[in-house]
Enzyme design. Structure first.
Site, PDB file in Angstrom:
ATOM      1  CE  LYS A  89       1.711  16.004   1.481  1.00 16.99           C
ATOM      2  NZ  LYS A  89       2.003  14.798   2.252  1.00 16.99           N
ATOM      3  N   GLY A 188      -4.138  -2.910  -1.660  1.00 15.88           N
ATOM      4  CA  GLY A 188      -2.877  -2.228  -1.949  1.00 15.88           C
ATOM      5  C   GLY A 188      -1.730  -2.869  -1.197  1.00 15.88           C
ATOM      6  CB  VAL A 189       0.230  -5.769  -1.454  1.00 13.37           C
ATOM      7  CG1 VAL A 189      -0.905  -6.348  -0.652  1.00 13.37           C
ATOM      8  CG2 VAL A 189       0.077  -6.178  -2.924  1.00 13.37           C
ATOM      9  N   GLY A 190       1.703  -2.321  -1.526  1.00 16.62           N
ATOM     10  CA  GLY A 190       2.897  -1.578  -1.912  1.00 16.62           C
ATOM     11  C   GLY A 190       3.902  -1.596  -0.775  1.00 16.62           C
ATOM     12  CG  HIS A 191       7.110   1.236  -0.771  1.00 19.92           C
ATOM     13  ND1 HIS A 191       6.662   1.980  -1.846  1.00 19.92           N
ATOM     14  CD2 HIS A 191       8.349   0.827  -1.078  1.00 19.92           C
ATOM     15  CE1 HIS A 191       7.615   2.013  -2.762  1.00 19.92           C
ATOM     16  NE2 HIS A 191       8.644   1.324  -2.326  1.00 19.92           N
ATOM     17  CB  VAL A 192       2.706   1.017   4.054  1.00 20.26           C
ATOM     18  CG1 VAL A 192       2.225   0.815   5.484  1.00 20.26           C
ATOM     19  CG2 VAL A 192       3.429   2.345   3.920  1.00 20.26           C
TER      20      VAL A 192
HETATM   21  P1  NAD Z   1       2.810   2.437  -2.624  1.00 23.62           P
HETATM   22  O1  NAD Z   1       2.624   3.240  -3.844  1.00 23.62           O
HETATM   23  O2  NAD Z   1       4.100   1.735  -2.383  1.00 23.62           O
HETATM   24  O3  NAD Z   1       1.657   1.324  -2.506  1.00 23.62           O
HETATM   25  C1  NAD Z   1       0.348   1.548  -2.890  1.00 23.62           C
HETATM   26  C2  NAD Z   1      -0.126   0.284  -3.565  1.00 23.62           C
HETATM   27  O4  NAD Z   1      -1.506   0.419  -3.863  1.00 23.62           O
HETATM   28  C3  NAD Z   1       0.579   0.009  -4.902  1.00 23.62           C
HETATM   29  O5  NAD Z   1       1.032  -1.329  -4.931  1.00 23.62           O
HETATM   30  C4  NAD Z   1      -0.495   0.277  -5.937  1.00 23.62           C
HETATM   31  O6  NAD Z   1      -0.345  -0.531  -7.094  1.00 23.62           O
HETATM   32  C5  NAD Z   1      -1.735  -0.077  -5.174  1.00 23.62           C
HETATM   33  N1  NAD Z   1      -2.969   0.518  -5.696  1.00 23.62           N
HETATM   34  C6  NAD Z   1      -3.147   1.721  -6.296  1.00 23.62           C
HETATM   35  N2  NAD Z   1      -4.436   1.885  -6.629  1.00 23.62           N
HETATM   36  C7  NAD Z   1      -5.089   0.785  -6.198  1.00 23.62           C
HETATM   37  C8  NAD Z   1      -6.437   0.365  -6.227  1.00 23.62           C
HETATM   38  N3  NAD Z   1      -7.388   1.112  -6.767  1.00 23.62           N
HETATM   39  N4  NAD Z   1      -6.759  -0.826  -5.671  1.00 23.62           N
HETATM   40  C9  NAD Z   1      -5.794  -1.610  -5.124  1.00 23.62           C
HETATM   41  N5  NAD Z   1      -4.512  -1.264  -5.081  1.00 23.62           N
HETATM   42  C10 NAD Z   1      -4.152  -0.084  -5.597  1.00 23.62           C
HETATM   43  O7  NAD Z   1       2.474   3.419  -1.407  1.00 23.62           O
HETATM   44  P2  NAD Z   1       2.795   3.229   0.133  1.00 23.62           P
HETATM   45  O8  NAD Z   1       4.000   4.012   0.459  1.00 23.62           O
HETATM   46  O9  NAD Z   1       2.715   1.795   0.498  1.00 23.62           O
HETATM   47  O10 NAD Z   1       1.562   4.004   0.774  1.00 23.62           O
HETATM   48  C11 NAD Z   1       0.259   3.453   0.766  1.00 23.62           C
HETATM   49  C12 NAD Z   1      -0.728   4.469   1.325  1.00 23.62           C
HETATM   50  O11 NAD Z   1      -0.339   4.845   2.646  1.00 23.62           O
HETATM   51  C13 NAD Z   1      -0.824   5.781   0.539  1.00 23.62           C
HETATM   52  O12 NAD Z   1      -2.142   6.247   0.627  1.00 23.62           O
HETATM   53  C14 NAD Z   1       0.086   6.703   1.310  1.00 23.62           C
HETATM   54  O13 NAD Z   1      -0.279   8.064   1.142  1.00 23.62           O
HETATM   55  C15 NAD Z   1      -0.163   6.250   2.729  1.00 23.62           C
HETATM   56  N6  NAD Z   1       0.918   6.521   3.651  1.00 23.62           N
HETATM   57  C16 NAD Z   1       2.166   6.032   3.405  1.00 23.62           C
HETATM   58  C17 NAD Z   1       3.199   6.300   4.303  1.00 23.62           C
HETATM   59  C18 NAD Z   1       4.578   5.740   4.084  1.00 23.62           C
HETATM   60  O14 NAD Z   1       5.378   5.739   5.032  1.00 23.62           O
HETATM   61  N7  NAD Z   1       4.914   5.238   2.914  1.00 23.62           N
HETATM   62  C19 NAD Z   1       2.947   7.065   5.450  1.00 23.62           C
HETATM   63  C20 NAD Z   1       1.653   7.536   5.681  1.00 23.62           C
HETATM   64  C21 NAD Z   1       0.650   7.263   4.769  1.00 23.62           C
END
Ligand code: NAD
Length: 362
Positions: A89, A188-192
């Site tokens: 990393k 958290g309803v982001g990408h994943v």
């Molecule tokens: P993202 O930024 O698209 O989504 C995260 C979501 O969480 C956002 O909508 C954000 O507004 C919300 N959020 C932030 N703080 C919050 C809180 N206190 N309470 C509620 N919601 C909150 O990120 P992602 O790519 O969906 O990843 C989500 C998690 O999964 C992260 O921890 C990331 O490290 C982990 N992860 C992601 C991947 C990947 O392929 N994208 C792979 C492994 C791990």
């Protein structure tokens, strides 16, 4: 963002020894203001792969701690997923205003100097454009968009793996892996999270969700027939499954007694504030915890397919195995009287030790 676990020896080599890193590279460039640290934790299984994060760390010590902890996590994630990758990393210290083409390309040259021992990728506060600049100075970049010949957005694959892990944990807790009618609270309803909601809705789960951005939560609730709740209320929901998909360390002294679920399975990294405190605490409360680095490995599996020339379909096929891996780890934890995170780490370490011996002859 940064775990605050106290270390016995906080000197630079004290910390490197504690986490057992092979190599830590401090990168500095006077002209561009670059200050970066590359942590190479373990390369027994293959080149150390892990993203580059840009963060405004309060101190250099905090940056070092973060890169050491994150790179070690990548070693375990790759090892338990059966990938021939090590853990690495990088962190760049500063905020977004620091980013220039010259700084990013300088960083790329430091990556190039490692001759493939470290392969970088996108992480927090880094964009596809930033990766393009890094790529100009080194070919050791992965996770690029499909338009640049890369494997594209890893989120759908991460969501699929998390779904597989959730089903395996549900089987352990409820005797069936069907999520039909199960109540799931997603943080958290982001990408994943959004891709995961698609699977859960399709299976007939009953969904409660929250997000830092209320409008994002409302939109997801409308789209998936879910109920949106306030940020902090997510821990108090009367649900079967809690799915942390936002930040790390949400399973901690403050939240653990509030959780009413029987399963925890989400994609966030480092969910347990302190592994050896909160891992056993979940066992005591009868909650089945699906280890985070095991069930969120789909994204890494997707990137790995790029490194070895595989396809999105081969990545999904490999990711599906997370179901079996989770089943095995949960069983192993029970048999060994330990908690699932510890069992998962042990399994990863056992693979590294075994393959290390295979490689010991010329
Ligand atoms: P993202 O930024 O698209 O989504 C995260 C979501 O969480 C956002 O909508 C954000 O507004 C919300 N959020 C932030 N703080 C919050 C809180 N206190 N309470 C509620 N919601 C909150 O990120 P992602 O790519 O969906 O990843 C989500 C998690 O999964 C992260 O921890 C990331 O490290 C982990 N992860 C992601 C991947 C990947 O392929 N994208 C792979 C492994 C791990």
């Amino acid at each position: 963002m940064v775990e605050t676990k106290a270390l016995a020896d906080t000197s630079v080599f004290g910390q490197i020894a504690e986490y057992q890193h092979e190599q830590v590279v401090f990168c500095h460039d006077h002209e561009t203001g670059l200050r970066a640290i590359i942590g190479i934790h373990n390369t027994v299984l293959g080149p150390a792969l892990g993203g580059t994060r840009l963060w405004h760390y309060a101190s250099d010590a905090e940056a070092l701690h973060d890169v050491l902890r994150l790179s070690r996590g990548m070693t375990y994630k790759a090892a338990i997923s059966g990938l021939n990758l090590g853990g690495g990393k990088a962190v760049i210290i500063g905020d977004k205003s620091l980013k220039t083409e010259a700084l990013l390309r300088k960083f790329g040259r430091f990556v190039q100097n490692l001759n493939g021992k470290y392969i970088t990728a996108e992480d927090v506060n880094m964009t596809t454009k930033d990766m393009e600049y890094i790529r100009m100075e080194t070919k050791h970049v992965s996770g690029l968009p499909e338009s640049m010949g890369g494997s594209g957005d890893p989120s759908p694959v991460t969501a699929y793996g998390t779904y597989m892990g959730m089903k395996a944990a549900a089987k352990r807790a409820f005797g069936s892996d069907s999520l039909q009618g199960k109540r799931v609270a997603m943080q958290g309803v982001g990408h994943v999270g959004t891709y995961l909601l698609e699977y859960l809705q399709k299976e007939g789960a009953r969904l409660v969700l929250t997000d830092y951005y209320p409008e994002r939560a409302q939109q997801a609730a409308a789209r998936f027939g879910a109920t949106a709740v306030d940020l902090d209320d997510i821990y108090d929901q009367d649900v079967d499954i809690y799915s942390p998909c936002a930040l790390g360390a949400t399973i901690n002294d403050d939240t653990i007694s509030r959780l009413k679920c029987q399963v925890i399975a989400g994609c966030a990294n480092n969910q347990l504030a302190e592994e050896n405190v909160h891992g056993p605490a979940l066992v005591d409360r009868g909650i089945v915890y699906a280890p985070d680095f095991l069930i969120n490995a789909g994204g890494l599996i997707n990137v790995y397919s790029e490194v070895i020339g595989g396809s999105r379909q081969s990545a999904l096929t490999q990711t599906e195995k997370i179901y079996d891996f989770t089943t095995q780890v949960l069983l192993k934890a029970e048999q060994e009287g330990t908690h699932p995170q510890a069992a998962a780490i042990r399994q990863a370490e056992e693979r590294i030790a075994a393959i290390g011996k295979v490689k010991s002859t010329y």
